[in-house]
Design a protein around this motif. Structure first.
Motif, PDB file in Angstrom:
ATOM      1  N   SER A 137       0.839  -1.202   0.000  1.00 25.74           N
ATOM      2  CA  SER A 137       0.000   0.000   0.000  1.00 25.74           C
ATOM      3  C   SER A 137       0.876   1.254   0.000  1.00 25.74           C
ATOM      4  O   SER A 137       0.511   2.263  -0.591  1.00 25.74           O
ATOM      5  CB  SER A 137      -0.933   0.005   1.201  1.00 25.74           C
ATOM      6  N   GLY A 138       2.044   1.154   0.662  1.00 23.51           N
ATOM      7  CA  GLY A 138       2.949   2.297   0.689  1.00 23.51           C
ATOM      8  C   GLY A 138       3.485   2.634  -0.686  1.00 23.51           C
ATOM      9  O   GLY A 138       3.533   3.798  -1.092  1.00 23.51           O
ATOM     10  N   ASN A 139       3.847   1.604  -1.399  1.00 24.94           N
ATOM     11  CA  ASN A 139       4.341   1.756  -2.758  1.00 24.94           C
ATOM     12  C   ASN A 139       3.263   2.355  -3.667  1.00 24.94           C
ATOM     13  O   ASN A 139       3.512   3.304  -4.415  1.00 24.94           O
ATOM     14  CB  ASN A 139       4.750   0.363  -3.249  1.00 24.94           C
ATOM     15  N   PHE A 140       2.085   1.805  -3.561  1.00 22.90           N
ATOM     16  CA  PHE A 140       0.924   2.311  -4.277  1.00 22.90           C
ATOM     17  C   PHE A 140       0.734   3.800  -4.008  1.00 22.90           C
ATOM     18  O   PHE A 140       0.542   4.603  -4.915  1.00 22.90           O
ATOM     19  CB  PHE A 140      -0.332   1.615  -3.752  1.00 22.90           C
ATOM     20  N   SER A 141       0.763   4.134  -2.743  1.00 24.34           N
ATOM     21  CA  SER A 141       0.422   5.493  -2.349  1.00 24.34           C
ATOM     22  C   SER A 141       1.443   6.498  -2.888  1.00 24.34           C
ATOM     23  O   SER A 141       1.077   7.611  -3.247  1.00 24.34           O
ATOM     24  CB  SER A 141       0.302   5.604  -0.838  1.00 24.34           C
ATOM     25  N   GLU A 142       2.705   6.083  -2.965  1.00 29.08           N
ATOM     26  CA  GLU A 142       3.716   6.964  -3.552  1.00 29.08           C
ATOM     27  C   GLU A 142       3.423   7.220  -5.022  1.00 29.08           C
ATOM     28  O   GLU A 142       3.453   8.351  -5.491  1.00 29.08           O
ATOM     29  CB  GLU A 142       5.098   6.323  -3.461  1.00 29.08           C
TER      30      GLU A 142
ATOM     31  N   LEU B 138       0.704   7.088  -6.609  1.00 34.41           N
ATOM     32  CA  LEU B 138      -0.561   7.759  -6.915  1.00 34.41           C
ATOM     33  C   LEU B 138      -0.797   9.011  -6.078  1.00 34.41           C
ATOM     34  O   LEU B 138      -1.875   9.605  -6.131  1.00 34.41           O
ATOM     35  CB  LEU B 138      -1.725   6.778  -6.719  1.00 34.41           C
ATOM     36  N   ASN B 139       0.193   9.386  -5.274  1.00 30.69           N
ATOM     37  CA  ASN B 139       0.026  10.568  -4.419  1.00 30.69           C
ATOM     38  C   ASN B 139      -1.152  10.446  -3.476  1.00 30.69           C
ATOM     39  O   ASN B 139      -1.998  11.335  -3.407  1.00 30.69           O
ATOM     40  CB  ASN B 139      -0.155  11.838  -5.269  1.00 30.69           C
TER      41      ASN B 139
ATOM     42  N   ASN C  63      -2.522   8.675   0.513  1.00 33.91           N
ATOM     43  CA  ASN C  63      -2.123   8.185   1.809  1.00 33.91           C
ATOM     44  C   ASN C  63      -2.244   6.656   1.783  1.00 33.91           C
ATOM     45  O   ASN C  63      -3.210   6.118   1.249  1.00 33.91           O
ATOM     46  CB  ASN C  63      -3.067   8.795   2.849  1.00 33.91           C
ATOM     47  N   SER C  64      -1.267   5.971   2.388  1.00 35.21           N
ATOM     48  CA  SER C  64      -1.272   4.515   2.270  1.00 35.21           C
ATOM     49  C   SER C  64      -2.463   3.884   2.992  1.00 35.21           C
ATOM     50  O   SER C  64      -2.974   2.849   2.570  1.00 35.21           O
ATOM     51  CB  SER C  64       0.037   3.927   2.803  1.00 35.21           C
ATOM     52  N   ALA C  65      -2.910   4.520   4.057  1.00 33.98           N
ATOM     53  CA  ALA C  65      -4.087   3.988   4.756  1.00 33.98           C
ATOM     54  C   ALA C  65      -5.314   4.060   3.858  1.00 33.98           C
ATOM     55  O   ALA C  65      -6.195   3.203   3.921  1.00 33.98           O
ATOM     56  CB  ALA C  65      -4.333   4.773   6.038  1.00 33.98           C
ATOM     57  N   GLN C  66      -5.338   5.081   3.027  1.00 34.35           N
ATOM     58  CA  GLN C  66      -6.472   5.214   2.131  1.00 34.35           C
ATOM     59  C   GLN C  66      -6.496   4.080   1.106  1.00 34.35           C
ATOM     60  O   GLN C  66      -7.552   3.536   0.807  1.00 34.35           O
ATOM     61  CB  GLN C  66      -6.392   6.551   1.409  1.00 34.35           C
ATOM     62  N   VAL C  67      -5.319   3.742   0.611  1.00 35.85           N
ATOM     63  CA  VAL C  67      -5.242   2.628  -0.329  1.00 35.85           C
ATOM     64  C   VAL C  67      -5.769   1.358   0.338  1.00 35.85           C
ATOM     65  O   VAL C  67      -6.630   0.666  -0.212  1.00 35.85           O
ATOM     66  CB  VAL C  67      -3.779   2.407  -0.785  1.00 35.85           C
ATOM     67  N   ARG C  68      -5.278   1.098   1.545  1.00 36.18           N
ATOM     68  CA  ARG C  68      -5.713  -0.127   2.227  1.00 36.18           C
ATOM     69  C   ARG C  68      -7.205  -0.104   2.492  1.00 36.18           C
ATOM     70  O   ARG C  68      -7.908  -1.098   2.274  1.00 36.18           O
ATOM     71  CB  ARG C  68      -4.956  -0.284   3.543  1.00 36.18           C
ATOM     72  N   LYS C  69      -7.707   1.052   2.948  1.00 39.02           N
ATOM     73  CA  LYS C  69      -9.136   1.128   3.252  1.00 39.02           C
ATOM     74  C   LYS C  69      -9.967   0.959   1.984  1.00 39.02           C
ATOM     75  O   LYS C  69     -10.948   0.227   1.976  1.00 39.02           O
ATOM     76  CB  LYS C  69      -9.460   2.446   3.958  1.00 39.02           C
ATOM     77  N   ASP C  70      -9.555   1.637   0.918  1.00 34.66           N
ATOM     78  CA  ASP C  70     -10.285   1.500  -0.350  1.00 34.66           C
ATOM     79  C   ASP C  70     -10.422   0.030  -0.738  1.00 34.66           C
ATOM     80  O   ASP C  70     -11.512  -0.441  -1.052  1.00 34.66           O
ATOM     81  CB  ASP C  70      -9.532   2.236  -1.467  1.00 34.66           C
ATOM     82  N   LEU C  71      -9.295  -0.671  -0.709  1.00 38.51           N
ATOM     83  CA  LEU C  71      -9.317  -2.057  -1.168  1.00 38.51           C
ATOM     84  C   LEU C  71     -10.082  -2.950  -0.198  1.00 38.51           C
ATOM     85  O   LEU C  71     -10.743  -3.904  -0.609  1.00 38.51           O
ATOM     86  CB  LEU C  71      -7.889  -2.568  -1.356  1.00 38.51           C
TER      87      LEU C  71
END
Lengths: 205, 205
Positions: A34-39, A41-42, A44-52
Motif C-alpha cells: 500500500s505504501g508503494n501504491f500510495s507513492e 498515486l500521491n 495516503n497509504s491507509a487510504q489505499v488499504r481502506k479503499d481495497l
DNA sequence: CAAAGATAGTGAATCAAAGCACAAAGTTTG
DNA sequence: CAAACTTTGTGCTTTGATTCACTATCTTTG
C-alpha cells in the motif's frame, strides 16, 4: 473486511489503482504494498488499504498485494470482466475522434455504431464503425441491446438524444455536451466537460 | 461576506453557475434566486448562497441575484476577463478534434499553436492553427508567452511533453493522456480521463 | 526457531463539505 | 405604512471522507 458503505471517491480511485497495477505488472512486479501504491498515486497509504478493504481482504500482511490477482479483482469489481458495447451519437469533431481513439476501442469498451443527422455523414464509416441515420437510433440501440451511450452532439440537442437513448434501453451515458442532462435516476451519467476544466484551471492561475 | 477558505468544490461549481446564468440572461431574466438556481443545477439552495458568499455579498434579500452583474463577477473570479492563449501538443485524434472544437475557440480560450512529431502533420494547418515541429515547442511557447498547455499525446510521451511545457513557462496544463503527471506544485493540472470515466460509469451498472 | 522487520486491516480521531434553520433586510400588498 | 411575504447570509449541526495509530499476521534473518 467489514460491511460498510462505499464512498464514491473510492470508486473514483479504482481505475487509477488498476492502471497503476497494469503498468507494474508489465514491469514484472509480483507484489505491491500500500505504501508503494500510495507513492505512485500521491495518496495516503491507509487510504489505499481502506479503499481495497471495502471489497475484500486482498492483501497479505508483511507482503502486500499480489499484482495479478488484485488487478483481476479490481476488474471484476468495476464490471470490466465483460466487453461493453457502446453507441455514439454525433459524429462531429469529438465524436469522430472517439471513434478513432485506440484507448478503449480494442479493450473493454467498443463503439458498435454511431449516429448523426448530417446526410453527408450517414452511410460513411469511421475506423470500421458505421454512421447511421439518427432517426434510426432508438431501433438500432434496442436491437443490438446496447447499454452504454456516448453523447457528442451540440449542447442544444443533448437532452433529446439522451431521452432517446434512455427510451432505447441505455443504462449509462457518457456526455461530452456542456449541459446538465436530466435522466431517470436509474440511468447513470458520467460527464466530461472540457470548458469547465479549463475554467477551473485558470481560476488557480 | 466573511473571510473563509474556499472549498475546491465551490470552484468546481462556479463554471456551472456561470453557464446557467448565461443561458437565462439569454432568456431575458434579470434576476435569479438561489432557490431557482438550485433547482436548475440540482443543488441545495443554501449551498448556492454559501458558494457565492465566499466572494462577496452579491444578492439582495427579497430579490435574489442580478443575472448580468453576477455573471460578470463570476467571470472575474474565474479570471475569464482576459483571453487565454493555449498551446496544444499532439495533433492526433483528440488533438485535432480540439483544434476544430468551437466550444472554446471563439471565446475565452484559444489555441494559438499546435505541435506534433509526425513530419506529415508538421507545416499543416487545422482550423487556422499551424502545426509546428515538436522540437521547437519550448522556444515557441516561450516566445509567445503562452501560459496554458493542452496535452493530447500518447501516455508514454505525456510526462516528457509536460516537462518541456513547464520549462517553457506554462503555468497550467490540461492533460488528456491517461497518466498521472508529475508537475512542480506551482503548475496547476486539470485531467480529462475518458477511460476512467467509462470505468467508473460501468461500476454502477 | 525466536527475534526483528514489514505490512495489512481497522477503530478512533480529525478534517472538510453539505445542509438546516433562523435572523436580517429587502419587496409587495391591503 | 404596517403586516405579510420573499430571499439572502451565516452560525451550527450533521454527514462523509481522510488520516492516524495500533494490532494482527506474515516474512526474513541470525
Amino acid at each position: 473486511m467489514k460491511e460498510r458503505s462505499i464512498p464514491k471517491e473510492t470508486i473514483d480511485r479504482l481505475p487509477l489503482y488498476l492502471r497503476c497495477l497494469e503498468k507494474i505488472i508489465d514491469e514484472g512486479e509480483v507484489n505491491i504494498s500500500s505504501g508503494n501504491f500510495s507513492e505512485k498515486l500521491n495518496l495516503n497509504s491507509a487510504q489505499v488499504r481502506k479503499d481495497l478493504s471495502y471489497f475484500g481482504d486482498f492483501g497479505t500482511r508483511g507482503v502486500g498485494y499480489e499484482t495479478e490477482t488484485l488487478a483481476k479483482q479490481i476488474r471484476s469489481i468495476l464490471h470490466l470482466d465483460k466487453k461493453w458495447d457502446m453507441a455514439l451519437a454525433g459524429a462531429g469533431n469529438i465524436g469522430s475522434a472517439l471513434l478513432t481513439y485506440t484507448g478503449f476501442n480494442e479493450g473493454d469498451f467498443e463503439v458498435q455504431v454511431a449516429f448523426d443527422k448530417d446526410p453527408d455523414l450517414i452511410g460513411k464509416e469511421i475506423n470500421g464503425v458505421n454512421i447511421e441515420d439518427a432517426e434510426d437510433m432508438e431501433k438500432i440501440i434496442r436491437d443490438q441491446d446496447i447499454k452504454l451511450g456516448i453523447i457528442t452532439v451540440p449542447a442544444k440537442a443533448a437532452q433529446e438524444v439522451a431521452d432517446q437513448m434512455v427510451e432505447a434501453g441505455v443504462e449509462g451515458v457518457l456526455n461530452f455536451a456542456p449541459t446538465l442532462l436530466d435522466l431517470p435516476k436509474e440511468v447513470k451519467l458520467a460527464q466530461v466537460d472540457i470548458t469547465k476544466e479549463l475554467e477551473q484551471l485558470v481560476y488557480y492561475l
